[in-house]
Design a protein around this motif. Structure first.
Motif, PDB file in Angstrom:
ATOM      1  N   VAL A 184       0.862  -1.182   0.000  1.00  0.00           N
ATOM      2  CA  VAL A 184       0.000   0.000   0.000  1.00  0.00           C
ATOM      3  C   VAL A 184       0.895   1.226   0.000  1.00  0.00           C
ATOM      4  O   VAL A 184       1.842   1.311   0.783  1.00  0.00           O
ATOM      5  CB  VAL A 184      -0.935   0.018   1.236  1.00  0.00           C
ATOM      6  N   GLU A 185       0.592   2.179  -0.879  1.00  0.00           N
ATOM      7  CA  GLU A 185       1.382   3.398  -0.996  1.00  0.00           C
ATOM      8  C   GLU A 185       0.474   4.613  -0.858  1.00  0.00           C
ATOM      9  O   GLU A 185      -0.610   4.651  -1.435  1.00  0.00           O
ATOM     10  CB  GLU A 185       2.080   3.457  -2.356  1.00  0.00           C
ATOM     11  N   ALA A 186       0.902   5.591  -0.080  1.00  0.00           N
ATOM     12  CA  ALA A 186       0.186   6.857   0.063  1.00  0.00           C
ATOM     13  C   ALA A 186       1.215   7.952   0.314  1.00  0.00           C
ATOM     14  O   ALA A 186       2.094   7.799   1.172  1.00  0.00           O
ATOM     15  CB  ALA A 186      -0.810   6.798   1.210  1.00  0.00           C
ATOM     16  N   ASN A 187       1.127   9.017  -0.429  1.00  0.00           N
ATOM     17  CA  ASN A 187       2.032  10.165  -0.283  1.00  0.00           C
ATOM     18  C   ASN A 187       3.509   9.768  -0.356  1.00  0.00           C
ATOM     19  O   ASN A 187       4.341  10.295   0.374  1.00  0.00           O
ATOM     20  CB  ASN A 187       1.762  10.899   1.034  1.00  0.00           C
ATOM     21  N   GLY A 188       3.834   8.805  -1.192  1.00  0.00           N
ATOM     22  CA  GLY A 188       5.216   8.389  -1.386  1.00  0.00           C
ATOM     23  C   GLY A 188       5.746   7.448  -0.320  1.00  0.00           C
ATOM     24  O   GLY A 188       6.886   7.014  -0.401  1.00  0.00           O
ATOM     25  N   GLN A 189       4.954   7.137   0.685  1.00  0.00           N
ATOM     26  CA  GLN A 189       5.352   6.212   1.742  1.00  0.00           C
ATOM     27  C   GLN A 189       4.630   4.888   1.527  1.00  0.00           C
ATOM     28  O   GLN A 189       3.485   4.859   1.079  1.00  0.00           O
ATOM     29  CB  GLN A 189       4.991   6.782   3.125  1.00  0.00           C
ATOM     30  N   ARG A 190       5.311   3.770   1.855  1.00  0.00           N
ATOM     31  CA  ARG A 190       4.750   2.459   1.564  1.00  0.00           C
ATOM     32  C   ARG A 190       4.826   1.537   2.773  1.00  0.00           C
ATOM     33  O   ARG A 190       5.690   1.678   3.626  1.00  0.00           O
ATOM     34  CB  ARG A 190       5.524   1.799   0.422  1.00  0.00           C
ATOM     35  N   ILE A 191       3.897   0.583   2.805  1.00  0.00           N
ATOM     36  CA  ILE A 191       3.967  -0.532   3.743  1.00  0.00           C
ATOM     37  C   ILE A 191       3.660  -1.803   2.963  1.00  0.00           C
ATOM     38  O   ILE A 191       2.902  -1.790   1.995  1.00  0.00           O
ATOM     39  CB  ILE A 191       3.013  -0.393   4.945  1.00  0.00           C
ATOM     40  N   SER A 251      12.799  -4.437   0.437  1.00  0.00           N
ATOM     41  CA  SER A 251      12.746  -5.710   1.156  1.00  0.00           C
ATOM     42  C   SER A 251      14.115  -6.372   1.228  1.00  0.00           C
ATOM     43  O   SER A 251      14.360  -7.169   2.126  1.00  0.00           O
ATOM     44  CB  SER A 251      11.729  -6.664   0.513  1.00  0.00           C
ATOM     45  N   ARG A 252      15.006  -6.026   0.311  1.00  0.00           N
ATOM     46  CA  ARG A 252      16.368  -6.593   0.323  1.00  0.00           C
ATOM     47  C   ARG A 252      17.421  -5.552   0.647  1.00  0.00           C
ATOM     48  O   ARG A 252      18.405  -5.833   1.298  1.00  0.00           O
ATOM     49  CB  ARG A 252      16.676  -7.236  -1.027  1.00  0.00           C
ATOM     50  N   LYS A 253      17.222  -4.339   0.161  1.00  0.00           N
ATOM     51  CA  LYS A 253      18.139  -3.228   0.416  1.00  0.00           C
ATOM     52  C   LYS A 253      17.337  -2.105   1.069  1.00  0.00           C
ATOM     53  O   LYS A 253      16.164  -1.928   0.757  1.00  0.00           O
ATOM     54  CB  LYS A 253      18.748  -2.715  -0.894  1.00  0.00           C
ATOM     55  N   PRO A 254      17.943  -1.330   1.963  1.00  0.00           N
ATOM     56  CA  PRO A 254      17.214  -0.258   2.640  1.00  0.00           C
ATOM     57  C   PRO A 254      16.566   0.728   1.665  1.00  0.00           C
ATOM     58  O   PRO A 254      17.138   1.072   0.640  1.00  0.00           O
ATOM     59  CB  PRO A 254      18.303   0.440   3.470  1.00  0.00           C
ATOM     60  N   ASP A 255      15.367   1.128   1.994  1.00  0.00           N
ATOM     61  CA  ASP A 255      14.614   2.117   1.221  1.00  0.00           C
ATOM     62  C   ASP A 255      13.798   2.925   2.224  1.00  0.00           C
ATOM     63  O   ASP A 255      12.916   2.379   2.895  1.00  0.00           O
ATOM     64  CB  ASP A 255      13.699   1.425   0.205  1.00  0.00           C
ATOM     65  N   ASP A 256      14.096   4.205   2.352  1.00  0.00           N
ATOM     66  CA  ASP A 256      13.434   5.053   3.354  1.00  0.00           C
ATOM     67  C   ASP A 256      11.927   5.193   3.145  1.00  0.00           C
ATOM     68  O   ASP A 256      11.216   5.575   4.062  1.00  0.00           O
ATOM     69  CB  ASP A 256      14.071   6.441   3.377  1.00  0.00           C
ATOM     70  N   ASN A 257      11.441   4.889   1.954  1.00  0.00           N
ATOM     71  CA  ASN A 257      10.007   5.005   1.679  1.00  0.00           C
ATOM     72  C   ASN A 257       9.213   3.792   2.153  1.00  0.00           C
ATOM     73  O   ASN A 257       7.999   3.850   2.239  1.00  0.00           O
ATOM     74  CB  ASN A 257       9.758   5.229   0.188  1.00  0.00           C
ATOM     75  N   LEU A 258       9.899   2.699   2.456  1.00  0.00           N
ATOM     76  CA  LEU A 258       9.217   1.513   2.975  1.00  0.00           C
ATOM     77  C   LEU A 258       9.215   1.611   4.497  1.00  0.00           C
ATOM     78  O   LEU A 258      10.235   1.490   5.153  1.00  0.00           O
ATOM     79  CB  LEU A 258       9.923   0.227   2.523  1.00  0.00           C
TER      80      LEU A 258
END
Length: 60
Positions: free
Chosen positions: A19-26, A50-57
């Motif tokens: 799920v994505e909203a305003n560029g942020q995801r879960i 899920s494998r490499k860091p991503d600030d949006n997840l």
């Protein structure tokens, strides 16, 4: 808000939704298929972060 099915919705076990909203995801319900073998790395869903860091997840 956008929703993505990252891995099979028509199976028992091993589903993954994002799920994505305003560029942020879960990522929700990130699991392995019931018939998964020891090689689980190849079964990881295609979720950025899920494998490499991503600030949006924010959560998985």
């Amino acid at each position: 808000m956008r929703t993505f099915i990252r891995r099979r919705a028509k199976q028992f076990g091993g589903t993954c939704f994002e799920v994505e909203a305003n560029g942020q995801r879960i990522a929700l319900d990130v699991g392995l298929p019931l018939d998964a073998t020891a090689d689980t790395a190849s079964l990881q869903p295609a979720v950025a972060g899920s494998r490499k860091p991503d600030d949006n997840l924010l959560a998985a």
